[in-house]
Enzyme design. Structure first.
Site, mmCIF file in Angstrom:
data_model
loop_
_atom_site.group_PDB
_atom_site.id
_atom_site.type_symbol
_atom_site.label_atom_id
_atom_site.label_comp_id
_atom_site.label_asym_id
_atom_site.label_seq_id
_atom_site.Cartn_x
_atom_site.Cartn_y
_atom_site.Cartn_z
ATOM 1 N N HIS A 26 39.955 41.569 42.717
ATOM 2 C CA HIS A 26 40.873 40.443 42.459
ATOM 3 C C HIS A 26 40.144 39.104 42.693
ATOM 4 O O HIS A 26 40.478 38.329 43.586
ATOM 5 C CB HIS A 26 42.038 40.613 43.430
ATOM 6 C CG HIS A 26 43.243 39.781 43.179
ATOM 7 N ND1 HIS A 26 43.213 38.412 43.021
ATOM 8 C CD2 HIS A 26 44.547 40.131 43.073
ATOM 9 C CE1 HIS A 26 44.445 37.969 42.836
ATOM 10 N NE2 HIS A 26 45.277 38.995 42.870
ATOM 11 N N GLU A 72 40.304 39.192 36.938
ATOM 12 C CA GLU A 72 40.253 40.402 37.749
ATOM 13 C C GLU A 72 40.077 41.663 36.909
ATOM 14 O O GLU A 72 40.978 42.040 36.178
ATOM 15 C CB GLU A 72 41.566 40.540 38.534
ATOM 16 C CG GLU A 72 42.032 39.267 39.186
ATOM 17 C CD GLU A 72 43.511 39.331 39.596
ATOM 18 O OE1 GLU A 72 44.007 40.430 39.914
ATOM 19 O OE2 GLU A 72 44.169 38.283 39.585
HETATM 20 O O1 TA6 Z 1 46.675 39.490 40.257
HETATM 21 C C1 TA6 Z 1 47.745 38.643 40.170
HETATM 22 C C2 TA6 Z 1 48.731 38.985 41.267
HETATM 23 O O2 TA6 Z 1 49.120 40.313 41.173
HETATM 24 C C3 TA6 Z 1 49.909 37.998 41.140
HETATM 25 O O3 TA6 Z 1 51.082 38.609 40.695
HETATM 26 C C4 TA6 Z 1 49.995 37.379 42.515
HETATM 27 O O4 TA6 Z 1 50.978 37.898 43.282
HETATM 28 C C5 TA6 Z 1 48.593 37.597 43.051
HETATM 29 O O5 TA6 Z 1 48.136 38.792 42.536
HETATM 30 C C6 TA6 Z 1 48.347 37.464 44.542
HETATM 31 O O6 TA6 Z 1 48.804 38.537 45.283
HETATM 32 P P1 TA6 Z 1 48.792 38.478 46.862
HETATM 33 O O7 TA6 Z 1 49.424 39.762 47.333
HETATM 34 O O8 TA6 Z 1 47.365 38.387 47.309
HETATM 35 O O9 TA6 Z 1 49.600 37.270 47.257
#
Ligand code: TA6
Length: 300
Positions: free
Chosen positions: A168, A271
């Site tokens: 991510h 990602e």
């Molecule tokens: O990858 C995008 C995502 O899934 C968004 O929906 C957003 O929630 C982000 O990741 C961040 O997630 P986190 O759990 O680290 O706040």
């Protein structure tokens, strides 16, 4: 193993050292002829990758928490064994438990121009309570002129399991209004949790509001063009059919506790992922393994 033991076993003078990082979490500092990096043992989380004479390529939130059991905001969170919310139990941690647990250092290799660090996570009482499968997850970081990250999951149990995962990555950018991402033209995507499939027409993706796109069936490289920092970053991947692009935009950023209100202006997440039932879920029979990898490089 404490930092003294880790330094004795894996340290290399001037190149690799184990230190107490933020929140007293153990961190690895890496220095190569081309770049420096920091990787936290907490979550096998890359916190920094900085080619010499450049701004960091990855973004870290000023307000990130550094605490056992909590997620770090920024860098490269490892999402495993599920990406996003758990499919059936919203009480389970978003993006799985891998980013919340301490990983073990297994190997460090000095290849002159680059250094590789290998870490491992296996099942434990906490993971089994959340996901009842024996597994071995091995992550290899290669730090050099480019950054390589390779996550290999092996089914060490006796029955088949399914999982999703993602690297991510939060990229450090000069300003969300001025960058673009190339590589996703004609790719189909879901926006947020809306399950209507759309297709991106323009060659470049630009940002002026919350963006949470999950591009499905794409294996393309993406190029982040950042005129403010006068650089282009190529993001390549392997073992992944889904690319997620996320920026929370102004309104959502205000609701995220571990990010400043204007934090959204200086990052974009691109990602490599395996995600979504029926699209890109990995199924592993006993003994089988799968690798998701990404490479991040400046285009000169
Ligand atoms: O990858 C995008 C995502 O899934 C968004 O929906 C957003 O929630 C982000 O990741 C961040 O997630 P986190 O759990 O680290 O706040």
């Amino acid at each position: 193993m404490n930092n003294d033991s880790l330094n004795q076993r894996f340290g290399i003078a001037g190149k690799i050292s184990f230190v107490e990082g933020k929140g007293a979490l153990p961190s690895i500092l890496v220095n190569t002829p081309h770049s420096s990096a920091e990787i936290s043992l907490h979550g096998a989380h890359l916190l920094s990758f900085k080619p010499h004479d450049q701004q960091d390529l990855v973004w870290m939130s000023e307000r990130s928490v550094f605490e056992n059991g909590k997620a770090i905001r920024g860098g490269i969170p490892v999402c495993f064994p599920w990406f996003g919310p758990h499919a059936s139990d919203k009480e389970k941690p978003q993006h799985g438990f891998a980013r919340l647990q301490p990983w073990q250092v297994k190997k460090v290799e000095d290849e002159n121009d680059s250094i590789s660090v290998t870490m491992e996570l296996t099942e434990n009482s906490e993971s089994l309570a959340l996901w009842p499968h024996p597994f071995k997850a091995v992550i290899e970081f290669v730090i050099g002129s480019a950054l390589g990250v390779k996550l290999t999951v092996t089914n060490t149990g006796t029955s088949t399991f399914e999982y999703t995962d993602a690297l991510h990555t939060y990229f450090n950018i000069s300003s969300i209004d001025s960058i673009s991402v190339e590589g996703l033209q004609d790719a189909t995507f879901y926006e947020g949790f809306d399950m209507n499939l759309k297709t991106q027409q323009p060659p470049l993706l630009r940002f002026n509001t919350e963006t949470n796109r999950r591009y499905v069936n794409t294996t393309n490289d993406c190029i982040i063009d950042d005129p403010g920092y006068q650089r282009k970053i190529r993001v390549s991947k392997d073992g992944s059919k889904v690319t997620v692009v996320w920026n929370p935009g102004e309104d959502v950023a205000k609701t995220i506790g571990d990010m400043t209100d204007d934090g959204y202006q200086t990052f974009v997440c691109v990602e490599p992922a395996n995600a979504y039932q029926g699209i890109d879920v990995i199924s592993l029979a006993p003994g089988d393994q799968h690798t998701l990898s990404t490479s991040v490089a400046l285009i000169s």
